[in-house]
Design a protein around this motif. Structure first.
Motif, PDB file in Angstrom:
ATOM      1  N   ASN A   3     -19.344  55.177   5.475  1.00  0.00           N
ATOM      2  CA  ASN A   3     -19.289  55.198   4.017  1.00  0.00           C
ATOM      3  C   ASN A   3     -18.140  56.039   3.495  1.00  0.00           C
ATOM      4  N   THR A   6     -15.065  54.008   3.948  1.00  0.00           N
ATOM      5  CA  THR A   6     -15.109  52.847   3.072  1.00  0.00           C
ATOM      6  C   THR A   6     -14.692  53.193   1.653  1.00  0.00           C
ATOM      7  N   ASN A   7     -15.100  54.348   1.181  1.00  0.00           N
ATOM      8  CA  ASN A   7     -14.849  54.727  -0.204  1.00  0.00           C
ATOM      9  C   ASN A   7     -13.566  55.531  -0.395  1.00  0.00           C
ATOM     10  N   THR A   8     -12.795  55.681   0.674  1.00  0.00           N
ATOM     11  CA  THR A   8     -11.512  56.376   0.588  1.00  0.00           C
ATOM     12  C   THR A   8     -10.440  55.414   0.095  1.00  0.00           C
ATOM     13  N   TYR A   9      -9.594  55.876  -0.811  1.00  0.00           N
ATOM     14  CA  TYR A   9      -8.518  55.014  -1.297  1.00  0.00           C
ATOM     15  C   TYR A   9      -7.501  54.750  -0.190  1.00  0.00           C
ATOM     16  N   THR A 285     -10.077  50.906  -2.518  1.00  0.00           N
ATOM     17  CA  THR A 285     -10.694  51.643  -1.421  1.00  0.00           C
ATOM     18  C   THR A 285     -10.520  50.847  -0.129  1.00  0.00           C
ATOM     19  N   PHE A 350     -20.590  47.690  -2.937  1.00  0.00           N
ATOM     20  CA  PHE A 350     -19.613  48.651  -3.391  1.00  0.00           C
ATOM     21  C   PHE A 350     -20.338  49.688  -4.254  1.00  0.00           C
ATOM     22  N   ILE A 351     -19.672  50.765  -4.577  1.00  0.00           N
ATOM     23  CA  ILE A 351     -20.320  51.890  -5.258  1.00  0.00           C
ATOM     24  C   ILE A 351     -21.007  51.465  -6.554  1.00  0.00           C
TER      25      ILE A 351
END
Length: 431
Positions: A3, A6-9, A285, A350-351
């Motif tokens: 996670n 995954t959420n890192t730009y 991301t 996604f978030i």
């Protein structure tokens, strides 16, 4: 990919770093999966796979969700999606014609197919559902560049010169670039171009290509946090130029290998959608990048299956034409492509994937719904293309393949699904 990752730009200081990491991400989310899949049609233990009976295929009136085997949703959401698609398509058509009154029906249709994908991504990513200048510019770029890159009347020297000039225009920008200047949408003067002699005869095409970049620059200023937009655009340009290696040549006996073709197809298909993603959001991301790489490869292969006869005529090698060149049927690559779509991470969240559009029992969100819809619609396009290519399949496989279709194959081959949608939207929204 955990996670946190995954959420890192997906951002890098140099294009070389961006390109290296992007190619790794591309392989992990396209060919790595592709090579792992069986080359037989999926069985019914996947809840999205459904064999159709002849009675079901003959039924004239079936609910939308039943026909495509997708989740139920409330009527308002379906209506809203239709309104969004129609409005953005109409805006695109109007603005494209305002810029270039000479653009053809076929070029607009080709561009609009990508617009529809971007509308779907806007819904999935919960981005504003509007046509931006950068969407207009991006989707008009590739009818123009395809005409130049694929044109047999343009010599290799000119294509090499164009590749270098356009690469720099995308990645670096014009020497006179001013972030305060807003492009007004009027065609630039060709006399302002400083082109090498090899490209002088193509100045009318190239000025349009450069103007499309100006549309993109209206939304995403250079020199700041949105440099990945231009790295993404450079990636699709490089992949497009690399795809010229797919042309087999009789004069010197050159022919690409299947491994080369698979790699080029994955890189080009994925690049087209990560560039689209950056156009929509400015920053992506790693999770969204991975998803777009996956979808892009699948769409590239659908295009290749749809264009099989034209590609054969032009000696262009794709996964499908290469199979035929090697004396095989289309059974295996078509089955694997369908397997690829049924392996889709349709419920990968996604978030901000929280907006529910279904009944309280299933709690399907708008993003989930659109992902499943894209997956099943893509399978339908595969079946439609295959229904017109009967001679290239074994009799047994073709019969089994037809059982996946909601319509009888002899009806489906006449449907022209995408052009029918285009005509309906055209008639209702802009006459």
């Amino acid at each position: 990919m955990d996670n946190l990752d995954t959420n890192t730009y997906f951002e890098f200081k140099t294009y070389e770093e961006f390109r290296k990491e992007r190619l790794k991400l591309n392989y992990d989310n396209t060919l790595k999966l592709w090579y792992s899949l069986p080359d037989t049609l999926p069985i019914s233990d996947n809840n999205r796979v459904r064999r159709q009976t002849r009675k079901e295929q003959r039924a004239l009136f079936r609910l939308w969700n039943d026909t495509l085997n997708i989740p139920e949703s409330n009527d308002k959401f379906i209506y809203d999606v239709y309104q969004i698609v129609g409005r953005i398509t109409a805006d695109f058509y109007t603005k494209a014609k305002q810029y270039d009154a000479t653009i053809s029906y076929e070029e607009l249709f080709k561009a609009c197919r990508c617009v529809w994908s971007m509308v779907a991504f806007q819904i999935e990513f919960h981005s504003p559902s509007i046509l931006t200048d950068s969407m207009l510019g991006y989707n008009m770029l590739y009818p123009y560049t395809d005409d130049l890159v694929d044109c047999n009347d343009i010599n290799q020297e000119a294509k090499v010169d164009f590749a270098k000039i356009f690469h720099d225009r995308l990645l670096i920008g014009e020497p006179t670039y001013d972030p305060q200047v807003h492009f007004d949408g009027k065609q630039s003067n060709v006399t302002e171009l400083n082109l090498p002699s090899s490209l002088q005869t193509q100045d009318n095409r190239i000025v349009k290509i450069f103007d499309m970049v100006k549309f993109i620059e209206n939304d995403w200023k250079r020199g700041g946090e949105y440099e990945s937009v231009y790295m993404g655009l450079t990636t699709i340009h490089e992949a497009q130029m690399k795809s010229t290696l797919q042309h087999a040549r009789t004069e010197d006996g050159y022919a690409p290998t299947m491994t080369q073709i698979e790699q080029i197809s994955a890189e080009k298909g994925g690049a087209s959608l990560i560039a689209a993603g950056f156009i929509l959001e400015g920053r992506l991301t790693r999770g969204k990048m991975a998803y777009l790489e996956y979808i892009g490869f699948g769409l590239q292969l659908i295009d290749d299956l749809q264009d099989l006869k034209e590609d054969m005529k032009n000696n262009r090698r794709t996964i499908f034409t290469q199979a035929l060149a090697e004396g095989r049927t289309l059974d295996a690559p078509t089955a694997r492509l369908i397997q690829y779509y049924y392996c889709a991470p349709e419920y990968e969240k996604f978030i901000n994937d929280q907006h529910t559009v279904s009944d309280g029992e299933t709690d399907v969100t708008s993003a989930e719904y659109v992902r499943v819809l894209m997956m099943m619609f893509s399978v339908l396009l595969i079946l439609e293309a295959a229904s017109r290519l009967r001679r290239y399949y074994s009799k047994e496989f073709y019969r089994e393949l037809s059982s996946l279709s909601p319509l009888r194959f002899h009806h489906l081959r006449l449907a022209h699904i995408e052009k029918t949608i285009w005509r309906i939207v055209q008639k209702q929204w802009f006459g």
